[in-house]
Design a protein around this motif. Structure first.
Motif, PDB file in Angstrom:
ATOM      1  N   LEU A 103       0.837  -1.205   0.000  1.00 34.12           N
ATOM      2  CA  LEU A 103       0.000   0.000   0.000  1.00 34.12           C
ATOM      3  C   LEU A 103       0.874   1.258   0.000  1.00 34.12           C
ATOM      4  N   GLN A 104       1.984   1.218   0.738  1.00 35.17           N
ATOM      5  CA  GLN A 104       2.923   2.349   0.744  1.00 35.17           C
ATOM      6  C   GLN A 104       3.444   2.620  -0.674  1.00 35.17           C
ATOM      7  N   VAL A 105       3.846   1.552  -1.351  1.00 33.60           N
ATOM      8  CA  VAL A 105       4.393   1.691  -2.712  1.00 33.60           C
ATOM      9  C   VAL A 105       3.319   2.247  -3.652  1.00 33.60           C
ATOM     10  N   GLN A 106       2.131   1.674  -3.573  1.00 37.35           N
ATOM     11  CA  GLN A 106       1.012   2.087  -4.440  1.00 37.35           C
ATOM     12  C   GLN A 106       0.677   3.575  -4.235  1.00 37.35           C
ATOM     13  N   ARG A 107       0.561   4.003  -2.970  1.00 33.76           N
ATOM     14  CA  ARG A 107       0.240   5.404  -2.663  1.00 33.76           C
ATOM     15  C   ARG A 107       1.312   6.354  -3.179  1.00 33.76           C
ATOM     16  N   THR A 108       2.584   5.963  -3.000  1.00 35.96           N
ATOM     17  CA  THR A 108       3.684   6.853  -3.383  1.00 35.96           C
ATOM     18  C   THR A 108       3.781   6.986  -4.891  1.00 35.96           C
ATOM     19  N   ILE A 109       3.570   5.892  -5.607  1.00 32.96           N
ATOM     20  CA  ILE A 109       3.599   5.940  -7.082  1.00 32.96           C
ATOM     21  C   ILE A 109       2.506   6.893  -7.572  1.00 32.96           C
ATOM     22  N   LEU A 110       1.318   6.783  -6.984  1.00 34.27           N
ATOM     23  CA  LEU A 110       0.201   7.662  -7.372  1.00 34.27           C
ATOM     24  C   LEU A 110       0.493   9.122  -7.048  1.00 34.27           C
ATOM     25  N   ARG A 111       1.045   9.355  -5.853  1.00 31.77           N
ATOM     26  CA  ARG A 111       1.269  10.723  -5.380  1.00 31.77           C
ATOM     27  C   ARG A 111       2.405  11.413  -6.130  1.00 31.77           C
ATOM     28  N   ASP A 112       3.520  10.690  -6.334  1.00 32.50           N
ATOM     29  CA  ASP A 112       4.729  11.324  -6.881  1.00 32.50           C
ATOM     30  C   ASP A 112       4.989  11.001  -8.342  1.00 32.50           C
TER      31      ASP A 112
END
Length: 203
Positions: free
Chosen positions: A138-147
């Motif tokens: 979930l951390q990876v998924q959120r960061t890819i979306l955000r950045d």
């Protein structure tokens, strides 16, 4: 009035630290973001930026004289000793900036938000530590979306940050942020009510 005690708030990239911090701010809690302090100490005209440019070369500066963060990040993630050099320069300056800002707090407790709370030694400024945790996928998924970044770059950042185990070892409180925003608001409100009962951050 007694001096506010300090809550250290941390979590890995993409865990939702910023959302949690904003919930506390909305409840009237004074918060200091170590990332903001880190940006301020390298603004044009500040000595740290001059030293960084002298050390890494002018490639790490943008045309307008600001720090080229993407270029600097690339250099230090590929080179452990360069990363250590930069940390040795910036951590004391950021620490002073944070302490000055925390000293201005007027709420019963204040929050120091820092992704590197444990690694940088900033946890020593806090009387209590709240870790925002989330499953790594979930951390990876959120960061890819955000950045709009790649999974590889997120993985590289995760490697540099303290391991989940290391962060959790320092935690007094853990908030697993894997649900929606309404749930997060209610969890933060619950913690806030609890924190208001504490003296010096301890039960």
């Amino acid at each position: 009035m007694s001096k506010p005690w300090i809550l250290g708030l941390t979590g890995g990239i993409g865990s939702g630290k910023s959302a949690v911090a904003q919930c506390f701010i909305d409840l009237g809690v004074h918060a200091v973001d170590a990332d903001h302090a880190a940006r301020w100490v390298v603004e044009p005209g500040r000595p740290a930026l001059t030293q960084i440019a002298e050390h890494f070369g002018d490639d790490v500066l943008l045309a307008d004289g600001n720090l080229n963060r993407a270029e600097l990040r690339k250099r230090i993630f590929q080179n452990e000793s360069e990363r250590r050099w930069l940390e040795a320069l910036l951590h004391p300056l950021i620490g002073r900036e944070i302490s000055d800002n925390l000293a201005r707090a007027e709420s019963p407790y204040a929050i120091l938000v820092s992704p590197l709370l444990v690694e940088s030694g900033q946890h020593r400024l806090a009387q209590r530590i709240l870790v925002v945790d989330a499953p790594e996928a979930l951390q990876v998924q959120r960061t890819i979306l955000r950045d709009s970044t790649s999974a590889e770059q997120v993985e590289a950042i995760l490697k540099v940050q303290a391991s989940r185990e290391e962060r959790l070892r320092h935690a007094h409180d853990i908030l697993v942020n894997d649900r929606d925003l309404d749930w997060l608001h209610s969890e933060v409100s619950r913690l806030h009510r609890f924190y208001l009962t504490l003296r010096g951050g301890q039960t």
